[in-house]
Enzyme design. Structure first.
Site, mmCIF file in Angstrom:
data_model
loop_
_atom_site.group_PDB
_atom_site.id
_atom_site.type_symbol
_atom_site.label_atom_id
_atom_site.label_comp_id
_atom_site.label_asym_id
_atom_site.label_seq_id
_atom_site.Cartn_x
_atom_site.Cartn_y
_atom_site.Cartn_z
ATOM 1 N N LYS A 245 -6.071 43.812 -23.727
ATOM 2 C CA LYS A 245 -6.934 42.322 -24.351
ATOM 3 C C LYS A 245 -7.141 43.166 -25.971
ATOM 4 O O LYS A 245 -7.412 44.256 -26.041
ATOM 5 C CB LYS A 245 -7.973 43.000 -23.214
ATOM 6 C CG LYS A 245 -6.975 41.942 -22.040
ATOM 7 C CD LYS A 245 -8.578 41.999 -21.113
ATOM 8 C CE LYS A 245 -7.739 41.464 -19.409
ATOM 9 N NZ LYS A 245 -8.295 40.257 -19.767
ATOM 10 N N ARG A 319 -2.311 38.529 -10.328
ATOM 11 C CA ARG A 319 -1.745 37.775 -9.521
ATOM 12 C C ARG A 319 -0.802 38.403 -8.697
ATOM 13 O O ARG A 319 0.326 38.032 -7.316
ATOM 14 C CB ARG A 319 -1.377 36.273 -10.131
ATOM 15 C CG ARG A 319 -0.294 36.919 -11.148
ATOM 16 C CD ARG A 319 0.066 35.297 -11.679
ATOM 17 N NE ARG A 319 -1.089 35.687 -12.768
ATOM 18 C CZ ARG A 319 -1.522 34.750 -13.393
ATOM 19 N NH1 ARG A 319 -0.781 33.505 -13.623
ATOM 20 N NH2 ARG A 319 -3.148 34.217 -14.588
#
Lengths: 473, 498
Positions: A245, A319
């Site tokens: 990130k 996920r």
């Protein structure tokens, strides 16, 4: 914070008093209220000094109900937290409203655990709240509210604490209050995770020195029924992995375990109030770090379900851990319903901002119950779509599916939900994407700044309304 | 448009024949046994060899099967009696690319109702659209050749009657697709207004307001967007008086329904300029207006028994020496002041003035606006649904129900005071942006500030739906005309006097 219930509050220097629209105010406060144009309108308040005490009049509008009293309690603390001890005057309120008044105050009084030790002169000083009420049933009503408050506190502390403290094992160490309340805790360590074949969870955690864990929390309840199961994303820190990130705001990623924290908080609440409903929580704890062993974009993982997943972006890791936790929960626990909570996507924040969580699911009835519970407690959710096109975007050339679609500007929240649906089968299931609502940037009259504990009150209400009565289930 | 005719179901002597086959053992469908017999069993042999089962969406092409036919194409339509209107459209649409090398073909639709036969025709017509105006050197053999399509029906007269209004809808869709496909150097605001005026031949009454009129009225928000461009803005008001048969409605007539479209013929972003990559897409930033124009043409074309007005605000958003700047404060037609913090949030400024004008002039029963408004709605819903925002649950539910039938799907998104607070400005009544998060919602909140007195209103954010990057059953890649069919169906299902 501590709350004491009594008929008076001799040591409190300030008293908060709810006033309905056009309602009478104490005689001594009347002239000041008139000058301030205070008439009891909801969302307004008026401070009056009288008889050596501070009296805070709080408007609750024309037809006050639980939510208005909760807001009034919050406002009392927002305005008076510079004091050490305050009183909430609930004289004349029924027990549920008095408890809502108190709950609003106690929730608003949360401060990040770091703050509790600082010498900051502006830090809130409030430690004691007196609830003035003699109404029969107030002890029981507050007992239930207190349980949910304690659950919320636990969740918020977990979210607020930094990632060097809340590693997967650090998270587990802080579950001690659950054990004391009667929740059984089973921890699958890395070997067990490996043996169980939780390949997706393992891959996400393999770049970190802090190994991944799968935690099962079980509350037996008193009913012969299939459990309701909560599944939480618990990424204790999310660097993004190899798909790292940007540095800007990366520190916020210590909150990427807010889903797991909310599940733990809910279990504490259910146990403390001795809920008759059997309930479990499965927490997928891992740190998504960068290391020599990190998983890579392009890797293909074999998940617990047997489905293979091609990794497109290592930052779409939530996920993956949920895929294993959901499939494991469905297979091992045979749930009546599964609700997962996760700070899953930036897309949901673009879609719904900071006011509502995204709700996805495969069962309209369960979805409606979750939405109703959220509305009742003021944790708002908005139904989002499941459509074949979102799943189609995840078709992989070399595996059963990709963990996210390629390219920018994707409807990633919807696609992530489509991804998760592959791992729950026919079990009634709701997914709450709580990215954007797990923390608040600034404090206001209704909310403290920082961790919100979003989900604890919603799930506690859902269980109370939906899973504690055998005939309704 | 494809030349579509209807005829009695009988085996054609030449060309291509399309069979609509239901799923089942054995396969069944109109003309199947006739064509199989005429070809000496070649058709069923081929279908068996290809393991064709009649599953909806599947197909099988058999070349030169005999009996003079160039090809027989089997299209699966799923389980017996499961074919819906939309399914029939998709079947018709899916046939078209398979017929690209044929000049004429027949679809055997004798096994389905006249309405479904007409829907098959509609699907085929919709899919056969091409925007060919600027291809000057394409070789004839590279162009699709199909020009004549016969629908073989059990009741051809009835099917032809059912097709007539659908044909008007297809023409409306094509008009809309043309407008959206046109490049911005051709389709300026003035040019688009001229194309609206040309619709008077359909019976629409069309008024055009230019910069002088709009300045005089006080359209400060719309004019602020327009002032950077050399191409003057326009607002076009189209009236369709269907209840009174095209005449001016009586004073006592019920108020019209109203549709409003964002028509930014090109959106550079203005001084808050967009990145170069993908900027060419911004020629379709007038797709909301394009849909409204196509819808009004449809209502007129099929003589819908409704009074409707369509308003489009047409501007070009350019950076220049005369362009609006971030930080400018404009006074909208409603009197509310707006601090323009981002000149690329211009669509809402245009809509603000047009919506206020619409409500003031017509006090309509409801207002529905369409706009390619935000990138946020694409990140939220992708290319599956348009975002639907509304202050009226009943109207929202009506749209959602017809959306499924037309395949132009919508998803309800929230409005709430908490979002509206983000629009608070330090120096004006509001600012035109409230940050990246919840951006489609805050845009809708902005527009809602120009809807007065709780007038039923729906805002459709169609940014993800106006242009398709791939072929779908009834829409070739490119402009979709999203909204034309949806709102046409809304009108026919709920707002027409029968």
């Amino acid at each position: 914070m501590k709350l004491r219930i009594g008929s008076s509050a001799p040591s409190a220097v300030a008293v908060a008093l709810p006033v309905p629209l056009g309602g009478a105010v104490p005689h001594a406060a009347a002239p000041a209220a008139k000058v301030a144009h205070f008439n009891g309108q909801a969302g307004t308040c008026c401070e009056v000094r009288t008889g050596g005490r501070l009296l805070l009049l709080i408007g609750v509008g024309p037809s006050p109900h639980d939510a208005t009293y909760r807001a009034a309690g919050a406002m009392a603390v927002a305005r008076l937290s510079h004091l050490k001890r305050i009183a909430l005057d609930a004289t004349g309120l029924f027990a549920p409203q008095a408890a809502a008044f108190a709950l609003g105050a106690m929730l608003r009084g949360w401060t990040p655990p770091q703050n509790r030790r600082t010498a900051d002169p502006d830090a809130p000083k409030l430690t004691h709240v007196d609830l003035i009420s003699e109404i029969p049933g107030i002890e029981a009503a507050w007992g239930d509210a207190e349980a949910v408050w304690r659950g919320s506190e636990l969740a918020r502390d977990l979210v607020a604490l930094p990632a060097d403290v809340i590693t997967p094992d650090g998270f587990i160490e802080r579950l001690e209050p659950l054990r004391k309340a009667g929740v059984s805790i089973t921890v699958l360590k890395r070997r067990d995770v490996q043996r169980e074949g939780l390949g997706a969870l393992l891959a996400v955690g393999q770049g970190s020195a802090h190994r991944p864990r799968l935690v099962l929390l079980q509350w037996e309840g008193a009913m012969e029924a299939k459990p309701v199961v909560f599944v939480g994303k618990g990424i204790t820190f999310d660097t993004g992995g190899i798909c790292i990130k940007p540095a800007d705001k990366m520190w916020e990623m210590r909150a990427d375990m807010a889903g797991a924290a909310a599940c733990a908080g809910t279990m504490l609440s259910l146990a403390l109030r001795r809920s008759p409903a059997p309930a479990c929580a499965v927490l997928a704890l891992a740190e998504n770090a960068i290391g020599a062993e990190s998983y890579r974009p392009g890797d293909v993982l074999t998940s617990f379900s047997g489905k293979t997943i091609e990794i497109i972006d290592t930052d779409a890791e939530g996920r993956l851990v949920l895929a294993d936790a959901l499939a494991w929960a469905v297979k091992r626990l045979r749930p009546a319903a599964v609700i997962d909570l996760a700070t899953l996507t930036g897309s949901i924040v673009v879609a719904l901002g900071h006011e509502m969580a995204g709700l996805f699911g495969n069962d309209p009835a369960l979805a409606a119950h979750v939405a109703a519970a959220g509305e009742a407690v003021g944790e708002w959710v908005w139904r989002m779509p499941m459509a074949a096109g979102y799943r189609a975007a995840l078709a992989s050339d070399i595996a059963d599916l990709m963990n996210c679609a390629k390219g920018r500007g994707q409807p990633d929240a919807c696609q992530a939900a489509a991804f998760l649906s592959e791992f729950v089968g026919e079990t009634p299931w709701v997914h709450l994407d709580i990215a954007g609502v797990e923390s608040r940037e600034a404090a206001d009259d209704a909310h403290a700044a920082g961790a919100t504990g979003f989900g604890v009150r919603l799930l506690d209400r859902l269980v109370a309304a939906r899973f504690e009565d055998l005939h309704r289930a | 448009m494809l030349d579509i005719g209807f005829a009695k179901s009988a085996l054609p002597k030449s060309g291509a024949l399309v069979l609509l086959l239901e799923e089942g053992e054995p396969l069944a469908g109109n003309l199947l046994s006739a064509v199989d017999e005429a070809t000496g069993g070649a058709v069923l042999r081929a279908l068996t060899a290809a393991e064709f089962k009649g599953r909806a969406g599947s197909n099988c092409v058999i070349l030169a099967p005999g009996a003079g036919l160039s090809r027989v194409i089997a299209i699966g339509i799923g389980k017996p009696d499961s074919l819906t209107q939309r399914g029939a459209e998709e079947a018709g649409g899916n046939v078209v690319p398979l017929l690209a090398r044929e000049t004429h073909a027949a679809i055997a639709a004798g096994g389905v109702s006249a309405e479904l036969a007409a829907a098959v025709a509609m699907g085929a017509a919709l899919r056969a659209y091409r925007f060919d105006r600027y291809r000057t050197k394409e070789k004839a053999e590279d162009k699709p050749r199909l020009s004549k399509l016969a629908i073989l029906a059990a009741q051809p007269v009835k099917a032809r009657e059912a097709w007539a209004p659908l044909k008007a809808t297809v023409e409306g869709v094509f008009l809309s697709r043309d407008l959206v496909s046109e490049p911005a150097n051709i389709l300026t605001p003035a040019e688009m207004a001229d194309r609206c005026v040309a619709l008077e031949k359909l019976g629409l009454k069309v008024e055009v307001l230019g910069p002088k009129e709009m300045t005089k009225l006080g359209f400060g928000a719309l004019m602020g967007v327009a002032m950077g461009s050399a191409n003057e803005p326009r607002m076009v008001v189209m009236h369709w008086n269907g209840v009174s048969g095209g005449k001016k409605p009586a004073k006592s007539a019920a108020p019209p329904i109203a549709f409003i479209g964002k028509g930014v013929t090109f959106d550079t972003g203005g001084i808050s300029i967009k990145p170069a990559a993908g900027m060419e897409d911004m020629k379709w930033d007038m797709a909301g207006a394009g849909a409204v124009v196509g819808l009004m043409a449809t209502l007129a074309g099929r003589k819908a028994k409704v009074d409707a007005v369509g308003l489009v605000g047409l501007v070009e958003n350019m950076p220049s020496g005369t362009a609006q700047r971030p930080g400018d404060v404009v006074t909208s037609y409603s009197g509310q002041t707006i601090e323009v913090l981002n000149t690329d949030a211009e669509g809402r400024l245009v809509l603000a003035d047009v919506i206020h004008y619409c409500q003031e002039q017509f006090n309509p029963r409801f207002m529905i606006d369409l706009a390619t408004l935000t990138g946020a709605i694409i990140v939220a819903l992708g290319q599956e649904y348009a975002g639907l925002f509304s202050n009226d649950d009943a109207l929202a539910a009506q749209i959602a129900s017809v959306a499924e039938e037309t395949g132009e799907k919508t998803w309800r998104m929230p409005l709430a005071d908490a979002y509206d607070r983000g629009l608070k400005s330090d120096i004006a009544d509001m600012k035109n942006i409230a940050g990246r998060y919840g951006g489609a919602i805050t845009a809708a909140q902005f527009i809602q500030r120009f809807v007065q007195g709780g007038k039923p209103w729906v805002h459709l954010d169609i940014a993800g739906m106006a242009w398709s990057s791939k072929d779908t059953a009834t829409t070739p890649k490119g402009a979709t005309a999203f909204g034309v069919r949806l709102l046409d169906r809304l009108v026919s299902a709920h707002y027409e006097n029968s």
